[in-house]
Design an enzyme around this catalytic site. Structure first.
Site, mmCIF file in Angstrom:
data_model
loop_
_atom_site.group_PDB
_atom_site.id
_atom_site.type_symbol
_atom_site.label_atom_id
_atom_site.label_comp_id
_atom_site.label_asym_id
_atom_site.label_seq_id
_atom_site.Cartn_x
_atom_site.Cartn_y
_atom_site.Cartn_z
ATOM 1 N N SER A 1 0.836 -1.186 0.000
ATOM 2 C CA SER A 1 0.000 0.000 0.000
ATOM 3 C C SER A 1 0.884 1.254 0.000
ATOM 4 O O SER A 1 1.758 1.367 -0.850
ATOM 5 C CB SER A 1 -0.964 -0.066 1.188
ATOM 6 O OG SER A 1 -1.998 0.846 1.040
ATOM 7 N N ARG B 1 -11.872 7.338 8.305
ATOM 8 C CA ARG B 1 -11.529 5.914 8.460
ATOM 9 C C ARG B 1 -12.663 5.023 7.967
ATOM 10 O O ARG B 1 -12.424 3.983 7.360
ATOM 11 C CB ARG B 1 -11.216 5.623 9.925
ATOM 12 C CG ARG B 1 -10.779 4.190 10.177
ATOM 13 C CD ARG B 1 -9.517 3.834 9.396
ATOM 14 N NE ARG B 1 -8.793 2.751 10.033
ATOM 15 C CZ ARG B 1 -7.607 2.333 9.657
ATOM 16 N NH1 ARG B 1 -7.002 2.893 8.617
ATOM 17 N NH2 ARG B 1 -6.986 1.361 10.283
ATOM 18 N N ASP C 1 -8.977 -6.671 -4.553
ATOM 19 C CA ASP C 1 -8.661 -5.288 -4.122
ATOM 20 C C ASP C 1 -9.384 -4.287 -5.020
ATOM 21 O O ASP C 1 -9.061 -4.142 -6.201
ATOM 22 C CB ASP C 1 -7.140 -5.084 -4.200
ATOM 23 C CG ASP C 1 -6.677 -3.777 -3.557
ATOM 24 O OD1 ASP C 1 -7.505 -2.866 -3.369
ATOM 25 O OD2 ASP C 1 -5.477 -3.671 -3.258
ATOM 26 N N HIS D 1 -8.232 -5.106 -0.309
ATOM 27 C CA HIS D 1 -6.909 -4.483 -0.143
ATOM 28 C C HIS D 1 -6.201 -4.943 1.136
ATOM 29 O O HIS D 1 -4.984 -5.144 1.141
ATOM 30 C CB HIS D 1 -7.090 -2.964 -0.145
ATOM 31 C CG HIS D 1 -5.818 -2.209 0.040
ATOM 32 N ND1 HIS D 1 -4.787 -2.271 -0.861
ATOM 33 C CD2 HIS D 1 -5.399 -1.378 1.029
ATOM 34 C CE1 HIS D 1 -3.790 -1.516 -0.443
ATOM 35 N NE2 HIS D 1 -4.136 -0.960 0.705
ATOM 36 N N ASP D 2 -6.938 -5.097 2.231
ATOM 37 C CA ASP D 2 -6.317 -5.532 3.488
ATOM 38 C C ASP D 2 -5.672 -6.914 3.379
ATOM 39 O O ASP D 2 -4.990 -7.348 4.321
ATOM 40 C CB ASP D 2 -7.340 -5.523 4.631
ATOM 41 C CG ASP D 2 -7.364 -4.208 5.406
ATOM 42 O OD1 ASP D 2 -6.456 -3.381 5.197
ATOM 43 O OD2 ASP D 2 -8.291 -4.008 6.210
HETATM 44 C C1 LIG Z 1 0.054 -1.654 7.765
HETATM 45 C C2 LIG Z 1 -0.944 -1.317 8.845
HETATM 46 O O1 LIG Z 1 -1.958 -0.852 8.602
HETATM 47 S S1 LIG Z 1 -0.474 -1.748 10.399
HETATM 48 C C3 LIG Z 1 -1.718 -1.331 11.563
HETATM 49 C C4 LIG Z 1 -2.714 -2.410 11.646
HETATM 50 N N1 LIG Z 1 -3.702 -2.111 10.712
HETATM 51 C C5 LIG Z 1 -4.775 -1.501 11.092
HETATM 52 O O2 LIG Z 1 -5.042 -1.181 12.218
HETATM 53 C C6 LIG Z 1 -5.662 -1.210 9.986
HETATM 54 C C7 LIG Z 1 -7.088 -1.370 10.372
HETATM 55 N N2 LIG Z 1 -7.448 -2.717 10.548
HETATM 56 C C8 LIG Z 1 -7.531 -3.500 9.569
HETATM 57 O O3 LIG Z 1 -7.302 -3.064 8.466
HETATM 58 C C9 LIG Z 1 -7.866 -4.900 9.878
HETATM 59 O O4 LIG Z 1 -8.406 -4.969 11.166
HETATM 60 C C10 LIG Z 1 -6.669 -5.831 9.824
HETATM 61 C C11 LIG Z 1 -6.208 -5.903 8.386
HETATM 62 C C12 LIG Z 1 -5.523 -5.383 10.688
HETATM 63 C C13 LIG Z 1 -7.113 -7.200 10.317
HETATM 64 O O5 LIG Z 1 -8.213 -7.634 9.582
HETATM 65 P P1 LIG Z 1 -9.221 -8.685 10.191
HETATM 66 O O6 LIG Z 1 -8.477 -9.692 10.998
HETATM 67 O O7 LIG Z 1 -10.043 -9.161 9.054
HETATM 68 O O8 LIG Z 1 -10.049 -7.801 11.211
HETATM 69 P P2 LIG Z 1 -11.508 -7.198 11.004
HETATM 70 O O9 LIG Z 1 -11.563 -6.213 9.934
HETATM 71 O O10 LIG Z 1 -12.444 -8.345 10.932
HETATM 72 O O11 LIG Z 1 -11.740 -6.432 12.368
HETATM 73 C C14 LIG Z 1 -11.850 -7.133 13.574
HETATM 74 C C15 LIG Z 1 -12.422 -6.204 14.616
HETATM 75 O O12 LIG Z 1 -13.743 -5.787 14.240
HETATM 76 C C16 LIG Z 1 -14.608 -6.046 15.333
HETATM 77 N N3 LIG Z 1 -15.947 -6.287 14.804
HETATM 78 C C17 LIG Z 1 -16.343 -7.263 13.964
HETATM 79 N N4 LIG Z 1 -17.668 -7.148 13.740
HETATM 80 C C18 LIG Z 1 -18.113 -6.094 14.442
HETATM 81 C C19 LIG Z 1 -19.373 -5.483 14.623
HETATM 82 N N5 LIG Z 1 -20.483 -5.925 14.005
HETATM 83 N N6 LIG Z 1 -19.450 -4.395 15.440
HETATM 84 C C20 LIG Z 1 -18.354 -3.925 16.055
HETATM 85 N N7 LIG Z 1 -17.131 -4.461 15.925
HETATM 86 C C21 LIG Z 1 -17.011 -5.541 15.126
HETATM 87 C C22 LIG Z 1 -14.016 -7.247 16.015
HETATM 88 O O13 LIG Z 1 -14.495 -7.363 17.343
HETATM 89 C C23 LIG Z 1 -12.543 -6.917 15.951
HETATM 90 O O14 LIG Z 1 -12.230 -6.007 16.983
HETATM 91 P P3 LIG Z 1 -10.708 -5.835 17.490
HETATM 92 O O15 LIG Z 1 -9.839 -5.661 16.286
HETATM 93 O O16 LIG Z 1 -10.748 -4.598 18.335
HETATM 94 O O17 LIG Z 1 -10.360 -7.070 18.249
HETATM 95 N N1 LIG Z 2 -5.311 -1.166 6.800
HETATM 96 C C1 LIG Z 2 -4.287 -0.467 6.108
HETATM 97 C C2 LIG Z 2 -4.817 -0.158 4.782
HETATM 98 C C3 LIG Z 2 -4.115 0.906 4.026
HETATM 99 O O1 LIG Z 2 -3.182 0.278 3.254
HETATM 100 C C4 LIG Z 2 -3.890 0.778 6.870
HETATM 101 O O2 LIG Z 2 -4.713 1.268 7.618
HETATM 102 O O3 LIG Z 2 -2.777 1.239 6.763
#
Ligand SMILES: CC(=O)SCCNC(=O)CCNC(=O)[C@H](O)C(C)(C)COP(=O)(O)OP(=O)(O)OC[C@H]1O[C@@H](n2cnc3c(N)ncnc32)[C@H](O)[C@@H]1OP(=O)(O)O
Ligand SMILES: N[C@@H](CCO)C(=O)O
Length: 389
Positions: free
Chosen positions: A166, A238, A331, A361-362
């Site tokens: 990304s 976001r 993606d 994309h994730d």
């Molecule tokens: C390179 C970087 O971005 S590093 C930093 C890490 N990345 C991020 O923080 C980006 C944002 N997050 C994401 O993009 C994703 O969470 C990832 C890629 C990190 C992981 O993806 P997934 O494992 O598929 O997680 P998902 O999108 O299902 O989210 C899970 C969360 O949603 C919550 N959730 C799921 N359904 C619901 C709902 N109906 N209502 C409220 N919360 C919910 C889960 O409880 C979980 O919470 P938690 O993360 O606080 O434990």
């Molecule tokens: N989940 C990723 C997506 C953007 O590449 C981030 O928040 O950085």
């Protein structure tokens, strides 16, 4: 170009924490103001970074790992102080993993303009006041220029590999184009050679959401009372972004039209997908600065490796190192067709690699088994020496 002298600082207090895999948090301060593509200069630049493994005496085993928009330098290791989550590529970095830290010295900087240790809008200027809205406009090239100075501070003349997804992939590609002699090999995941109209549209919509929050105050909210910053705007940005990070079939299968348990949309309650987006918005607002989000999104919008270099095709011809360019089949934000074009134009690439994922994309963060295979292909393990006869 002569690089400005760099003043390395001692490790951050605590350095390596108990229970961490071999890894270290630290930072460098650039000795001179950083000249930016815009013509402005940025004084007092600090870049935070983490490392894992041991640097070879000649620096030849160093690998640069570059994070995405809201990522940080904590690519591997457990959650802990300053890190609400485990490293975002923890599955890939460590002893025996694809980036085997018994062999490789892995370096992950926090991006310039960010808010997790590196200089950004929430940092203080040399006069002690917050940068806020006065923080200069940055490009991906400026971020890579700062990372090049970090490499010098660490005694790394040439990375064995530069790897990113990304926004990290944009920086990896910029490394390859602007510093091919310092980029031994390249892995770009889910990132374009130039941001498209649609990508700029998504980014600028998110920027508009933040700027329309009365708490934004022209970016000058860092000295405002706690809790009065542009949290609504950042949360809205976001939510918009997160939809683009996932795929339509995933959202349909996972949430459908269901209401969040205990809530009725007809009575002001939320759909499950709304609650999910609210959750991701609230999580980001707790850990990320809105000013950084704007500056980094502007940098992604500005991304074009061909600018001032005769166009993308000509620029990519400079990058002749072995290269793997990977896209994710679902993606919708950075569609793989865009990366197929990059792969076709890079002399060291033999075509697009496709990561199969329902997550959109994730996928570059989630499908670590497939990313693992790509990293092992880029950096194959050494062939064992034949036994002595
Ligand atoms: C390179 C970087 O971005 S590093 C930093 C890490 N990345 C991020 O923080 C980006 C944002 N997050 C994401 O993009 C994703 O969470 C990832 C890629 C990190 C992981 O993806 P997934 O494992 O598929 O997680 P998902 O999108 O299902 O989210 C899970 C969360 O949603 C919550 N959730 C799921 N359904 C619901 C709902 N109906 N209502 C409220 N919360 C919910 C889960 O409880 C979980 O919470 P938690 O993360 O606080 O434990
Ligand atoms: N989940 C990723 C997506 C953007 O590449 C981030 O928040 O950085």
């Amino acid at each position: 170009m002569t690089a400005a002298p760099v003043r390395p600082l001692p490790p951050a207090s605590g350095g390596r924490r108990e229970g961490d895999p071999p890894g270290r948090r630290s930072w460098v301060e650039l000795g001179e103001p950083l000249g930016l593509e815009s013509g402005a200069t940025l004084p007092g630049v600090r870049l935070a970074y983490e490392t894992w493994g041991r640097r070879a005496p000649d620096g030849s085993n160093a690998v640069l790992v570059l994070h995405a928009l809201t990522g940080d330098s904590h690519a591997a290791g457990p959650a802990g102080p300053g890190h609400p989550s485990a490293g975002w590529w923890d599955a890939l970095i460590g002893p025996g993993r694809a980036l085997d830290t018994d062999r490789w010295f892995v370096v992950a900087p926090n991006v310039l303009g960010g808010c997790q240790g590196s200089t950004g809008p929430s940092s203080r200027r040399p006069d002690g006041t917050h940068w806020g809205g006065a923080f200069p406009y940055l490009t991906i090239r400026d971020q890579v220029a700062a990372e090049a100075q970090l490499a010098e501070a660490l005694g790394i003349g040439r990375w064995a590999a530069v790897i990113g997804g990304s926004m990290g992939g944009m920086r990896a590609l910029e490394w390859a184009v602007s510093r091919p002699e310092r980029t031994g090999s390249l892995l770009v995941l889910a990132a374009p050679s130039a941001s498209s109209a649609e990508q700029i549209a998504w980014g600028s919509t998110q920027i508009a959401a933040i700027r329309s929050d009365p708490g934004w105050r022209g970016g000058g909210y860092h000295d405002a009372p706690p809790g009065s910053g542009p949290h609504q705007g950042l949360g809205l940005a976001r939510r918009i972004a997160h939809v683009t990070y996932r795929s339509e079939p995933e959202l349909a299968a996972r949430f459908g039209r269901r209401a969040q348990p205990g809530e009725l949309p007809s009575l002001g309650g939320r759909y499950q997908v709304e609650s999910y987006l609210d959750h991701h918005a609230a999580k980001l607002v707790r850990r990320f600065d809105a000013g950084s989000y704007v500056v980094l999104t502007e940098a992604m919008n500005a991304h074009d490796v061909g600018r001032g270099r005769g166009g993308v095709a000509r620029a990519l011809r400079r990058a002749d190192m072995p290269a793997l360019i990977a896209g994710i089949d679902s993606d919708r934000l950075y569609p793989p067709a865009q990366q197929a074009e990059t792969a076709a134009l890079l002399p060291g690439s033999d075509g697009l690699r496709l990561i199969e994922s329902p997550y959109g994309h994730d996928g570059f963060l989630i499908e670590t088994d497939q990313v693992d295979s790509l990293v092992r292909e880029l950096l194959p393990p050494p062939v064992p020496a034949p036994p002595n006869r």
